[in-house]
Design a protein around this motif. Structure first.
Motif, PDB file in Angstrom:
ATOM      1  N   SER A  52      -7.557   1.771   1.250  1.00 19.32           N
ATOM      2  CA  SER A  52      -6.920   2.610   0.240  1.00 19.32           C
ATOM      3  C   SER A  52      -5.501   2.162  -0.048  1.00 19.32           C
ATOM      4  O   SER A  52      -5.051   2.138  -1.186  1.00 19.32           O
ATOM      5  CB  SER A  52      -6.895   4.055   0.722  1.00 19.32           C
ATOM      6  OG  SER A  52      -8.146   4.422   1.209  1.00 19.32           O
ATOM      7  N   THR A  53      -4.796   1.821   0.989  1.00 20.88           N
ATOM      8  CA  THR A  53      -3.400   1.424   0.816  1.00 20.88           C
ATOM      9  C   THR A  53      -3.297   0.136   0.004  1.00 20.88           C
ATOM     10  O   THR A  53      -2.475   0.020  -0.899  1.00 20.88           O
ATOM     11  CB  THR A  53      -2.734   1.239   2.184  1.00 20.88           C
ATOM     12  OG1 THR A  53      -2.815   2.462   2.894  1.00 20.88           O
ATOM     13  CG2 THR A  53      -1.277   0.851   2.023  1.00 20.88           C
ATOM     14  N   SER A  55      -5.413  -0.846  -2.119  1.00 17.74           N
ATOM     15  CA  SER A  55      -5.765  -0.463  -3.485  1.00 17.74           C
ATOM     16  C   SER A  55      -4.557   0.127  -4.201  1.00 17.74           C
ATOM     17  O   SER A  55      -4.294  -0.179  -5.359  1.00 17.74           O
ATOM     18  CB  SER A  55      -6.902   0.557  -3.453  1.00 17.74           C
ATOM     19  OG  SER A  55      -7.199   1.014  -4.751  1.00 17.74           O
ATOM     20  N   ARG A  56      -3.821   0.952  -3.490  1.00 15.83           N
ATOM     21  CA  ARG A  56      -2.625   1.552  -4.096  1.00 15.83           C
ATOM     22  C   ARG A  56      -1.615   0.493  -4.494  1.00 15.83           C
ATOM     23  O   ARG A  56      -1.043   0.529  -5.574  1.00 15.83           O
ATOM     24  CB  ARG A  56      -1.981   2.534  -3.109  1.00 15.83           C
ATOM     25  CG  ARG A  56      -2.748   3.816  -2.978  1.00 15.83           C
ATOM     26  CD  ARG A  56      -1.976   4.874  -2.208  1.00 15.83           C
ATOM     27  NE  ARG A  56      -2.880   5.965  -1.829  1.00 15.83           N
ATOM     28  CZ  ARG A  56      -3.489   6.049  -0.659  1.00 15.83           C
ATOM     29  NH1 ARG A  56      -3.268   5.154   0.280  1.00 15.83           N
ATOM     30  NH2 ARG A  56      -4.312   7.044  -0.410  1.00 15.83           N
ATOM     31  N   LYS A  69       2.353   3.310  -6.224  1.00 16.40           N
ATOM     32  CA  LYS A  69       2.972   4.632  -6.163  1.00 16.40           C
ATOM     33  C   LYS A  69       2.523   5.346  -4.878  1.00 16.40           C
ATOM     34  O   LYS A  69       1.351   5.337  -4.539  1.00 16.40           O
ATOM     35  CB  LYS A  69       2.551   5.451  -7.386  1.00 16.40           C
ATOM     36  CG  LYS A  69       3.568   6.507  -7.805  1.00 16.40           C
ATOM     37  CD  LYS A  69       4.918   5.879  -8.097  1.00 16.40           C
ATOM     38  CE  LYS A  69       6.017   6.957  -8.149  1.00 16.40           C
ATOM     39  NZ  LYS A  69       7.356   6.337  -8.187  1.00 16.40           N
ATOM     40  N   VAL A  99       3.497   4.639  -1.833  1.00 11.58           N
ATOM     41  CA  VAL A  99       3.389   3.754  -0.679  1.00 11.58           C
ATOM     42  C   VAL A  99       4.801   3.431  -0.199  1.00 11.58           C
ATOM     43  O   VAL A  99       5.689   3.173  -1.004  1.00 11.58           O
ATOM     44  CB  VAL A  99       2.672   2.445  -1.059  1.00 11.58           C
ATOM     45  CG1 VAL A  99       2.586   1.513   0.134  1.00 11.58           C
ATOM     46  CG2 VAL A  99       1.291   2.750  -1.600  1.00 11.58           C
ATOM     47  N   ARG A 143       4.373  -1.597   1.304  1.00  8.25           N
ATOM     48  CA  ARG A 143       4.062  -2.227   0.019  1.00  8.25           C
ATOM     49  C   ARG A 143       4.381  -3.722   0.096  1.00  8.25           C
ATOM     50  O   ARG A 143       3.569  -4.569  -0.292  1.00  8.25           O
ATOM     51  CB  ARG A 143       4.879  -1.579  -1.102  1.00  8.25           C
ATOM     52  CG  ARG A 143       4.285  -1.751  -2.492  1.00  8.25           C
ATOM     53  CD  ARG A 143       5.254  -1.300  -3.555  1.00  8.25           C
ATOM     54  NE  ARG A 143       6.436  -2.146  -3.596  1.00  8.25           N
ATOM     55  CZ  ARG A 143       6.443  -3.388  -4.056  1.00  8.25           C
ATOM     56  NH1 ARG A 143       5.322  -3.914  -4.513  1.00  8.25           N
ATOM     57  NH2 ARG A 143       7.547  -4.107  -4.048  1.00  8.25           N
TER      58      ARG A 143
END
Lengths: 341, 341
Positions: free
Chosen positions: A17-18, A20-21, A27, A29, A34
């Motif tokens: 998920s991270t 993907s973010r 946004k 993260v 990041r």
DNA sequence: CTCCTTATTGGGAGCGCTCTCAGTATTAGG
DNA sequence: CCTAATACTGAGAGCGCTCCCAATAAGGAG
């Protein structure tokens, strides 16, 4: 190749998920994560799978460009490359891809269905122009975002178009102002809106200047060079003193016929075109014409389509671009400024 | 729109798998069920979701066509539309879709990655031609099926190309056989293989006929009309009696320069082109040239690419198409048959 | 008429990604 | 130093389709 989101996640020590973010704007993260994830993505040159993304998210970042069967014969005109270039440039800038469909009669039906229901396309651009194009009808009944290049005579749809009516009027008037009183026209196909509009502009101008309309001064050139040539041959016995060819390509054909008839342009007969195709400036004599920036037409169209996709539900977006008179040697008068050498 | 395999299955009273089988050839399905399912599919106009299919099956039925940045300036030449038409036609027949990438310098890097790793494309056609194109290098290192239009000078890759070398040789020889002894050439860009090969063919022919080579008789025309014009101006003082322009477009420019210099073609100077572009037959005098069917080039290319995709692992497929001499008015001799009017 | 093959069919497990929601870490407020 | 927000993060449930394998029906041989 084989790398997946999951793999990146593992390498970076975070969850799918991270990653993907981070991929989709980052946004929510933490800046440090990041950076870490982005570092991994960059280092392995990760590119998310478009099909998977399309499936999950429902949009693919792919725009369809449809050139219907009716006009594919004209496809080798410089018009289409310029259009594609304009569209492509905006697409690149917006990270979109362009899928090209040159519809052929045999496959038209399949084409439409595929476009509508395959779920591949976020939106569709139709370089319409042919009246009663079934593609447009189908698209209009579906709920896929789409836009026409060239207005539609009946349907209330999104479109971007050049003002062919005012353009035809303007350039015919210009012939008048250059002293022509027996003005002929070589028309585009009358089943294309552009052909129709330019012709109507011609008629309007005649009326405005109190010139009589005569069927004998009208010949169809089908938007091709050969058609323009044939049409000019046909018009020659009518002894016009000015000719409005509804496209530069046809004007080139007309010029060829004029040359064979030993007529000097513009001394014996004035000639104007439409489009300001590259050839217009090169030919001898250089061609007075209406300039339309085809690549801008294309880029504008995609910009609006992307806006439609992003903000659906508005009223039809209808943009009309005014063409611009370019005065060159094939028709001019002393009082006007002539462009080029 | 929203219909899914599952929905069709429910309507037809069979399982998802069965519908899938019917969709993909119907092997191993009882004829009666096949008919029943097909009936439902047709009646609701079902179109399977391309993204989902791509995800699950690993192939999407989408072919990428890349026009690298280096040549996009030439994009408005009739060459590309014809190429696209040829490709598109085969794509339609094989139920494939064509994704078009006009690479721009700013986006080239991203473009390559997207093509290679996004998993969207079953194969890629690169209209290469520019030597040292990084796209080709990347593609070569990846394992995505791809093919070049235009041979590659170094890499052992799949390609389809016109025999530019023999073509350049043949048409230069033809100038010789028409009596020219001081033959100049207007070359294409020397960073494109086609430009290079045609020039080398010219050199070969000079050697064969015992004519001296002179740098002064060579000028670069960059494959554009304006370039051809400028190059001809440059060559004029050298007083050649024959000119081989490496493309018809450049020949058109050259002809313009010749016209301005009051030189008659072919009486004062012979001129030949290459490509047999549409304009070649139309111009006055009609142009002697080497014919290459660009649309066939395109269709052939896609056919081979599809074969590569279907049967991977073969040696590089390399197809060379021989161009054909077309004799017209700009250069001919009595003993040869002239085409057209 | 029974047993073994073979032709059909159905169900389950993903393909790789996004999205929602719940859980955990962080920070601020009292 | 504890509680309430708030900021991050992770897990799970699909998106719609194909593919594999087990299950069932049908067809033949004995």
């Amino acid at each position: 190749m084989g790398l997946t989101l999951e793999a990146i996640a593992k390498i970076a020590g975070v969850s799918r998920s991270t990653v993907s973010r981070v991929l989709n704007g980052g946004k929510g993260v933490k800046e440090s994560t990041r950076l870490k994830v982005q570092g991994v993505i960059d280092s392995v040159n990760f590119q998310p799978n478009v099909a998977a993304r399309g499936l999950a998210a429902g949009n693919t970042g792919i725009i369809g460009l449809v050139i219907p069967a009716g006009v594919s014969a004209l496809f080798s005109d410089p018009y289409f490359p310029q259009l594609i270039q304009g569209i492509s440039s905006v697409a690149n800038a917006h990270d979109q891809s362009v899928m090209l469909w040159l519809a052929e009669p045999d496959y038209e039906e399949r084409t439409i269905r595929k476009i509508l229901y395959s779920g591949l396309l976020d939106g569709v651009i139709v370089s319409s122009m042919v009246i009663d194009d079934p593609t447009v009808q189908s698209l209009h009944e579906s709920d896929i975002p789409f836009i026409l290049i060239g207005r539609h005579p009946e349907l209330e749809v999104n479109f971007v178009d050049v003002n062919n009516l005012s353009g035809g009027r303007a350039i015919t008037s210009f012939l008048y102002r250059c002293g022509c009183r027996r003005i002929a026209t070589i028309t585009g196909p009358q089943n294309m809106v552009a052909g129709l509009d330019r012709f109507n502009g011609y008629c309007d101008a005649l009326t405005v200047h109190g010139l009589p309309f005569s069927e004998d001064l009208v010949a169809d050139g089908g938007f091709t060079e050969a058609g323009g040539y044939a049409a000019m041959k046909e018009l020659l016995p009518m002894e016009p003193d000015g000719v409005f060819a509804a496209s530069d390509i046809m004007a080139v054909g007309a010029l060829r016929a004029l040359g064979e008839a030993q007529l000097d342009v513009p001394a014996d007969i004035a000639l104007v075109g439409f489009d300001d195709a590259p050839v217009a400036a090169r030919i001898k004599p250089s061609l007075t014409t209406m300039r339309q920036s085809t690549s801008r037409l294309g880029s504008k169209t995609l910009e609006i389509l992307l806006d439609i996709i992003a903000n659906p539900g508005h009223l039809p977006r209808q943009v009309i671009i005014e063409p611009e008179l370019v005065i060159r040697k094939s028709c001019y008068a002393e009082e006007f400024r002539v462009e080029g050498g």
